[in-house]
Design an enzyme around this catalytic site. Structure first.
Site, mmCIF file in Angstrom:
data_model
loop_
_atom_site.group_PDB
_atom_site.id
_atom_site.type_symbol
_atom_site.label_atom_id
_atom_site.label_comp_id
_atom_site.label_asym_id
_atom_site.label_seq_id
_atom_site.Cartn_x
_atom_site.Cartn_y
_atom_site.Cartn_z
ATOM 1 N N ASP A 72 0.734 -34.496 -19.052
ATOM 2 C CA ASP A 72 1.808 -34.791 -19.994
ATOM 3 C C ASP A 72 1.785 -36.292 -20.291
ATOM 4 O O ASP A 72 1.155 -37.070 -19.567
ATOM 5 C CB ASP A 72 3.136 -34.375 -19.340
ATOM 6 C CG ASP A 72 4.350 -34.766 -20.143
ATOM 7 O OD1 ASP A 72 4.364 -34.492 -21.352
ATOM 8 O OD2 ASP A 72 5.280 -35.351 -19.561
ATOM 9 N N ASP A 74 4.920 -38.412 -21.991
ATOM 10 C CA ASP A 74 6.192 -39.107 -21.820
ATOM 11 C C ASP A 74 6.750 -38.950 -20.412
ATOM 12 O O ASP A 74 6.868 -37.831 -19.899
ATOM 13 C CB ASP A 74 7.220 -38.589 -22.828
ATOM 14 C CG ASP A 74 6.799 -38.854 -24.254
ATOM 15 O OD1 ASP A 74 6.663 -40.029 -24.616
ATOM 16 O OD2 ASP A 74 6.584 -37.884 -25.005
ATOM 17 N N GLU A 81 10.232 -42.130 -22.970
ATOM 18 C CA GLU A 81 10.242 -40.948 -23.821
ATOM 19 C C GLU A 81 10.158 -41.472 -25.255
ATOM 20 O O GLU A 81 11.108 -42.084 -25.760
ATOM 21 C CB GLU A 81 11.515 -40.125 -23.615
ATOM 22 C CG GLU A 81 11.618 -39.455 -22.273
ATOM 23 C CD GLU A 81 10.726 -38.226 -22.144
ATOM 24 O OE1 GLU A 81 10.352 -37.651 -23.183
ATOM 25 O OE2 GLU A 81 10.404 -37.852 -20.999
ATOM 26 N N LYS A 206 1.204 -25.866 -24.110
ATOM 27 C CA LYS A 206 0.587 -26.697 -23.070
ATOM 28 C C LYS A 206 -0.239 -25.845 -22.115
ATOM 29 O O LYS A 206 -1.378 -26.181 -21.774
ATOM 30 C CB LYS A 206 1.654 -27.469 -22.299
ATOM 31 C CG LYS A 206 2.269 -28.631 -23.044
ATOM 32 C CD LYS A 206 3.207 -29.412 -22.130
ATOM 33 C CE LYS A 206 3.697 -30.684 -22.786
ATOM 34 N NZ LYS A 206 4.503 -31.507 -21.850
ATOM 35 N N ASN A 232 9.328 -28.428 -19.368
ATOM 36 C CA ASN A 232 8.330 -28.067 -20.371
ATOM 37 C C ASN A 232 6.909 -28.080 -19.814
ATOM 38 O O ASN A 232 5.976 -27.606 -20.459
ATOM 39 C CB ASN A 232 8.424 -29.040 -21.556
ATOM 40 C CG ASN A 232 7.674 -28.560 -22.777
ATOM 41 O OD1 ASN A 232 7.742 -27.384 -23.114
ATOM 42 N ND2 ASN A 232 6.965 -29.455 -23.424
#
Length: 273
Positions: A72, A74, A81, A206, A232
């Protein structure tokens, strides 16, 4: 029987003494065998700022065995972010940051939260994003060292984000990622429209990107390293044998097995030598 590996910092020795646990020193780390992983230990190790790994195998894999790294962006690879910082350009950071945090904790549907936040960005000049990237995007500790070590060892590195291609493409070039995937911000006349273009990169996307890369490379689960920080990322992390987090949120802590609170993302290079 799981093994707990701790980087041999003073706080780690003190924690072991407090629990009357005997650990075996090996180079830069300490290891001990426990009958099961304990959530209480995870919380305590976070509180003292330790770096540790839970390993189910009798002999831990070396980081040199990784053939695929998916991370990932952020709050994982970088310290901010991006969507919150873009919103700051319009004076809307507190409002957008609240939505971001709720989405990362799994309290809101990611797609709905993303669309709601992007809508608030309408009218911001695209030129301001370059300024933002230059002045506010900072790598988290150990990020550059980890990617460089993996790349040198032949690992395929993928940057995948629920953020935006404006930032992932630049980071990927700077750090040498093999692939980068993120959401595309729509623009018109040099301004953000408040809409996205193309498919949304959410939790399912993802996981799909990781799965596709693993199949293409023929990488087994034990050969995959994934890093993330929010709800997420959970589906993606579940597909990896080694799941890394830098200062993870409570929501994600039980789902990762390598955690750094002090050194940075490159702690995995010491914990899995």
């Amino acid at each position: 029987m799981p093994h707990l590996r701790l980087l041999a910092a003073p706080a780690a020795h003190e924690w072991l003494a407090r629990h009357s646990l005997a650990a075996h020193p090996q180079g830069t780390y300490l290891w001990l065998a426990l009958p099961e992983r304990r959530a209480q230990f995870d919380r305590e190790l976070c509180a003292i700022g330790a770096d540790w790994a839970w390993l189910d195998q009798d002999i831990a894999p070396s980081w040199r065995a990784f053939r695929l790294f998916v991370t990932d962006m952020d709050s994982t690879l970088i310290a901010i972010e991006c969507i919150d910082e873009i919103a700051d350009l319009a004076g809307l950071k507190p409002e957008v940051a609240r939505i971001t945090e709720a989405a990362m904790q799994g309290e809101l549907d990611f797609r709905e939260a993303l669309n709601a936040r992007v809508a608030l960005l309408a009218g911001i000049p695209v030129a301001r994003l370059e300024e933002l990237y230059r002045e506010r995007v900072r790598l988290n500790p150990g990020a550059a060292r980890l990617v460089a070590a993996l790349k040198e060892n032949g690992c395929h590195c993928v940057l995948v984000s629920g953020g935006f291609t404006f930032f992932t493409e630049r980071l990927a070039r700077e750090l040498g990622f093999d692939e980068a995937h993120a959401n595309v911000l729509e623009t018109k006349d040099g301004l953000l429209t408040g809409r996205l273009v193309g498919p949304v990169i959410d939790a399912a996307a993802k996981a799909g990107i990781l799965r596709t890369a693993a199949e293409r490379l023929g990488a087994a689960r034990c050969e995959i390293l994934a890093a993330g920080d929010g709800a997420n990322d959970l589906a993606m992390l579940a597909l990896a044998g080694t799941r890394l987090a830098w200062r993870p949120k409570p929501r994600i802590l039980p789902h990762v097995n390598v955690v750094s609170m002090a050194q940075g993302l490159d702690a995995v290079l010491e914990l899995l030598p």
